[in-house]
Design a protein around this motif. Sequence first.
Motif, mmCIF file in Angstrom:
data_model
loop_
_atom_site.group_PDB
_atom_site.id
_atom_site.type_symbol
_atom_site.label_atom_id
_atom_site.label_comp_id
_atom_site.label_asym_id
_atom_site.label_seq_id
_atom_site.Cartn_x
_atom_site.Cartn_y
_atom_site.Cartn_z
ATOM 1 N N ASP A 9 0.831 -1.203 0.000
ATOM 2 C CA ASP A 9 0.000 0.000 0.000
ATOM 3 C C ASP A 9 0.864 1.251 0.000
ATOM 4 O O ASP A 9 0.572 2.210 -0.704
ATOM 5 N N ASP A 13 1.383 3.995 -3.444
ATOM 6 C CA ASP A 13 0.773 5.309 -3.269
ATOM 7 C C ASP A 13 1.861 6.367 -3.056
ATOM 8 O O ASP A 13 2.088 6.825 -1.937
ATOM 9 N N ARG A 17 -1.841 9.266 -0.181
ATOM 10 C CA ARG A 17 -3.234 9.570 0.136
ATOM 11 C C ARG A 17 -4.072 8.334 0.440
ATOM 12 O O ARG A 17 -5.259 8.442 0.699
ATOM 13 N N ARG A 18 -3.478 7.152 0.407
ATOM 14 C CA ARG A 18 -4.246 5.925 0.638
ATOM 15 C C ARG A 18 -4.726 5.846 2.082
ATOM 16 O O ARG A 18 -3.982 6.088 3.017
#
Length: 60
Positions: A9, A13, A17-18
């Motif tokens: 993740d 990104d 902004r995840r």
Amino acid sequence: MPDRLNADDHEGDPVGRRVRVRLRVTPQGLEIIGDAVRAGEIEALLQQLEPAMIERMLCG
């Protein structure tokens, strides 16, 4: 509490902004658990969510 985000993740990104959020209804009320690449992102999201908006999301 384990992280909701993993290494993929963070790498996927680059802007940071995840956000991952879990909503769960408990006998005590609504439990909101979240994690973000940058803490400011989730804080801003939660500040924008009013109780009525969350209720609409849960009701579909």
